[in-house]
Design a protein around this motif. Structure first.
Motif, PDB file in Angstrom:
ATOM      1  N   LEU A 125       0.837  -1.206   0.000  1.00 38.56           N
ATOM      2  CA  LEU A 125       0.000   0.000   0.000  1.00 38.56           C
ATOM      3  C   LEU A 125       0.869   1.252   0.000  1.00 38.56           C
ATOM      4  CD1 LEU A 125      -2.814  -1.033   2.525  1.00 38.56           C
ATOM      5  CD2 LEU A 125      -3.020  -0.784   0.047  1.00 38.56           C
ATOM      6  N   ALA A 126       1.958   1.215   0.770  1.00 38.49           N
ATOM      7  CA  ALA A 126       2.844   2.382   0.833  1.00 38.49           C
ATOM      8  C   ALA A 126       3.523   2.644  -0.514  1.00 38.49           C
ATOM      9  CB  ALA A 126       3.900   2.190   1.918  1.00 38.49           C
TER      10      ALA A 126
ATOM     11  N   ILE B 198       1.946   1.811  -3.645  1.00 38.24           N
ATOM     12  CA  ILE B 198       0.996   2.164  -4.714  1.00 38.24           C
ATOM     13  C   ILE B 198       0.083   3.344  -4.379  1.00 38.24           C
ATOM     14  CG2 ILE B 198       0.992  -0.114  -5.797  1.00 38.24           C
ATOM     15  CD1 ILE B 198      -1.554  -0.791  -4.336  1.00 38.24           C
ATOM     16  N   ILE B 199      -0.122   3.640  -3.106  1.00 39.81           N
ATOM     17  CA  ILE B 199      -1.070   4.716  -2.776  1.00 39.81           C
ATOM     18  C   ILE B 199      -0.493   6.121  -3.011  1.00 39.81           C
ATOM     19  CG2 ILE B 199      -2.509   5.728  -0.939  1.00 39.81           C
ATOM     20  CD1 ILE B 199      -3.548   3.059  -2.137  1.00 39.81           C
ATOM     21  N   PRO B 200       0.726   6.433  -2.545  1.00 37.18           N
ATOM     22  CA  PRO B 200       1.230   7.795  -2.788  1.00 37.18           C
ATOM     23  C   PRO B 200       1.239   8.202  -4.276  1.00 37.18           C
ATOM     24  CG  PRO B 200       2.539   6.739  -1.108  1.00 37.18           C
ATOM     25  CD  PRO B 200       1.624   5.682  -1.652  1.00 37.18           C
ATOM     26  N   PRO B 201       1.651   7.345  -5.228  1.00 37.07           N
ATOM     27  CA  PRO B 201       1.547   7.774  -6.637  1.00 37.07           C
ATOM     28  C   PRO B 201       0.090   7.962  -7.082  1.00 37.07           C
ATOM     29  CG  PRO B 201       2.974   5.855  -6.444  1.00 37.07           C
ATOM     30  CD  PRO B 201       2.312   6.031  -5.114  1.00 37.07           C
ATOM     31  N   SER B 202      -0.843   7.209  -6.462  1.00 38.43           N
ATOM     32  CA  SER B 202      -2.260   7.349  -6.814  1.00 38.43           C
ATOM     33  C   SER B 202      -2.787   8.722  -6.427  1.00 38.43           C
ATOM     34  CB  SER B 202      -3.105   6.292  -6.099  1.00 38.43           C
ATOM     35  OG  SER B 202      -2.618   5.018  -6.372  1.00 38.43           O
ATOM     36  N   LYS B 203      -2.171   9.278  -5.404  1.00 37.97           N
ATOM     37  CA  LYS B 203      -2.579  10.592  -4.936  1.00 37.97           C
ATOM     38  C   LYS B 203      -2.230  11.654  -5.978  1.00 37.97           C
ATOM     39  CE  LYS B 203      -1.686  12.952  -0.637  1.00 37.97           C
ATOM     40  NZ  LYS B 203      -0.905  12.895   0.608  1.00 37.97           N
TER      41      LYS B 203
ATOM     42  N   TYR C  22       2.213  -1.293 -10.471  1.00 42.26           N
ATOM     43  CA  TYR C  22       0.988  -0.850  -9.796  1.00 42.26           C
ATOM     44  C   TYR C  22      -0.081  -1.933  -9.816  1.00 42.26           C
ATOM     45  CZ  TYR C  22       3.298   3.625 -10.214  1.00 42.26           C
ATOM     46  OH  TYR C  22       4.214   4.630 -10.130  1.00 42.26           O
TER      47      TYR C  22
ATOM     48  N   LEU D 181       1.039  -5.170  -7.683  1.00 44.27           N
ATOM     49  CA  LEU D 181       0.997  -4.994  -6.230  1.00 44.27           C
ATOM     50  C   LEU D 181      -0.434  -4.816  -5.737  1.00 44.27           C
ATOM     51  CD1 LEU D 181       4.144  -2.735  -5.677  1.00 44.27           C
ATOM     52  CD2 LEU D 181       3.951  -5.202  -5.407  1.00 44.27           C
TER      53      LEU D 181
ATOM     54  N   THR E  65      -2.319  -7.259  -3.106  1.00 43.80           N
ATOM     55  CA  THR E  65      -2.701  -6.724  -1.795  1.00 43.80           C
ATOM     56  C   THR E  65      -4.159  -7.020  -1.446  1.00 43.80           C
ATOM     57  OG1 THR E  65      -1.128  -4.936  -2.086  1.00 43.80           O
ATOM     58  CG2 THR E  65      -2.795  -4.637  -0.391  1.00 43.80           C
TER      59      THR E  65
ATOM     60  N   GLY F 233      -3.893   0.938   6.732  1.00 47.08           N
ATOM     61  CA  GLY F 233      -2.838   0.977   5.714  1.00 47.08           C
ATOM     62  C   GLY F 233      -3.128   2.016   4.640  1.00 47.08           C
TER      63      GLY F 233
ATOM     64  N   ALA G 267      -0.863   5.326   4.288  1.00 52.03           N
ATOM     65  CA  ALA G 267      -0.159   5.441   3.006  1.00 52.03           C
ATOM     66  C   ALA G 267      -0.543   6.744   2.314  1.00 52.03           C
ATOM     67  CB  ALA G 267      -0.471   4.253   2.107  1.00 52.03           C
ATOM     68  N   TRP G 268      -1.813   7.128   2.446  1.00 50.60           N
ATOM     69  CA  TRP G 268      -2.294   8.348   1.796  1.00 50.60           C
ATOM     70  C   TRP G 268      -1.702   9.588   2.462  1.00 50.60           C
ATOM     71  CZ3 TRP G 268      -5.245   9.007  -2.579  1.00 50.60           C
ATOM     72  CH2 TRP G 268      -5.732  10.299  -2.819  1.00 50.60           C
TER      73      TRP G 268
ATOM     74  N   GLY H  17       2.721   7.962   3.896  1.00 50.65           N
ATOM     75  CA  GLY H  17       3.439   7.419   2.752  1.00 50.65           C
ATOM     76  C   GLY H  17       4.715   6.672   3.077  1.00 50.65           C
ATOM     77  N   ASP H  18       5.262   6.866   4.295  1.00 48.47           N
ATOM     78  CA  ASP H  18       6.522   6.186   4.616  1.00 48.47           C
ATOM     79  C   ASP H  18       6.283   4.687   4.806  1.00 48.47           C
ATOM     80  OD1 ASP H  18       9.433   6.433   5.630  1.00 48.47           O
ATOM     81  OD2 ASP H  18       8.418   5.236   7.156  1.00 48.47           O
ATOM     82  N   LEU H  19       7.134   3.922   4.133  1.00 51.97           N
ATOM     83  CA  LEU H  19       6.990   2.476   4.098  1.00 51.97           C
ATOM     84  C   LEU H  19       6.935   1.826   5.484  1.00 51.97           C
ATOM     85  CD1 LEU H  19       7.447   0.432   1.650  1.00 51.97           C
ATOM     86  CD2 LEU H  19       9.642   0.118   2.715  1.00 51.97           C
TER      87      LEU H  19
ATOM     88  N   VAL I  77       3.812   2.759   7.498  1.00 51.34           N
ATOM     89  CA  VAL I  77       2.600   2.095   7.012  1.00 51.34           C
ATOM     90  C   VAL I  77       2.599   0.623   7.431  1.00 51.34           C
ATOM     91  CG1 VAL I  77       1.241   1.490   4.976  1.00 51.34           C
ATOM     92  CG2 VAL I  77       2.439   3.672   5.053  1.00 51.34           C
TER      93      VAL I  77
END
Lengths: 240, 101
Positions: free
Chosen positions: A174-175, A177-182, B45, B48, B52, B73, B77-78, B81-83, B86
């Motif tokens: 999630l970490a 794929i989500i930030p680029p989705s933003k 993309y 993954l 998930t 999560g 993540a939104w 964002g740090d791996l 999260v």
């Protein structure tokens, strides 16, 4: 080449490898228990984990060893179960600088797992392979140790710990794929459609009988293929 | 014929290595075909995301803690964002849900 020298990238890789290592430890512990169940010893299971570094692939390998499979059966099953790595390697090959020394093309393949691939692709610009190597060292250490301990100690890890650790790998996905989705609506749509399709695949009759590895391959080919057709990425973006 | 455990392991490890290595040897230059470049750009993309969901909600022994991990999560993540953050938040979500339920 991405900014920064080899050593800083290697250090960053070691750091980013820690959550992968934790997640791997839990998964490989379960793998070790399974290996022990069919009579494999700690050395065999440890060598398997160090040499293969593949979760579903190793479960398949254990089954093959248990059933005393023939060589052809072993090779074909390994190809089918691990085919998604082929796609990942194709994708990552495009993240390499044309000036990169050739030997990296023999070292990087060893490092291609779902998680390490994901993080390596998420880097801006060309990939510095030492970032990947840093993550791999830490992750494979956890993966192999977990497998060996699983064989030696069996089921001593408490359920709550196994449960909690088992989601960490998905958290990492999630970490990634989500930030680029933003930032990019098309990527966001792609992620949503992929998740929805994957959900449907696990619910609908017939489709839900398809193995996890195949599901990933089929959906990746279909969805990424269609996306590339509908929305070809401009030159600058594809190189990054 | 089965060759025994160690030779079996060697054969399977080599097979898996070759699957991962071949593309690196084949695609030595940057691909110029726009569709193929775009396809390979989108692969991570899609792959993954497919791996998930729904796997995250069935990964634990209680679907409610899996759903909690998914929601936490997505939010971390939104916004963060740090791996590492999260991943740990997801673990914490499962742990806390386990305590409450």
């Amino acid at each position: 080449m991405s900014p920064g020298g080899d050593l800083p990238w290697f250090r960053r890789g070691l750091r980013d490898g820690i959550p992968i290592c934790m997640g791997y430890f839990a998964v490989s512990f379960a793998l070790g228990i399974t290996a022990r169940g069919i009579g494999m010893n700690a050395l065999q299971a440890g060598l398997m984990s160090m040499g293969m570094v593949a979760s579903a692939g190793e479960f398949a390998a254990i089954v093959l060893i248990q059933s005393s499979a023939g060589v052809i059966e072993m090779i074909t099953t390994c190809i089918v179960v691990n085919l998604r790595y082929f796609l990942m390697s194709c994708s990552l090959s495009q993240k390499l600088s044309p000036d990169l020394p050739f030997y990296h093309r023999f070292l990087l393949p060893y490092c291609i797992t779902d998680e390490i691939f994901g993080l390596s692709s998420a880097v801006e610009g060309y990939l510095n392979p030492f970032y990947t190597y840093g993550m791999t060292i830490v992750s494979v250490a956890g993966w192999t140790t977990g497998t060996v301990l699983g064989v030696l100690m069996g089921n001593i890890m408490p359920d709550w710990a196994v449960n909690a650790l088992s989601v960490s790998l998905y958290g990492m996905f999630l970490a990634i794929i989500i930030p680029p989705s933003k930032k990019d609506r098309f990527i966001a749509g792609l992620v949503l459609i992929s998740m929805a399709s994957s959900g449907l695949f696990s619910l609908l009759p017939v489709l839900r009988d398809i193995s996890g590895g195949f599901k990933v391959i089929i959906l990746t080919l279909l969805i990424a293929g269609a996306a590339a057709f509908i929305h070809p990425v401009e030159e600058a973006k594809a190189a990054s | 014929m089965n060759p025994g455990v160690y030779p079996s392991l060697l054969i399977m490890c080599l097979t898996v290595y070759c699957i991962r290595m071949l593309p690196f040897l084949v695609f030595r230059r940057e691909i110029t075909n726009t569709w193929l470049r775009s396809f390979l750009y989108y692969v991570p993309y899609v792959t993954l995301a497919v791996m998930t969901f729904p796997a995250i909600i069935t990964a634990t022994n209680d679907i409610r803690s899996g759903i909690a991990a998914l929601i936490v999560g997505l939010l971390t993540a939104w916004y963060k964002g740090d791996l590492f953050v999260v991943a740990l938040s997801c673990c914490a979500a499962v742990f806390v849900t386990g305590l409450i339920l």
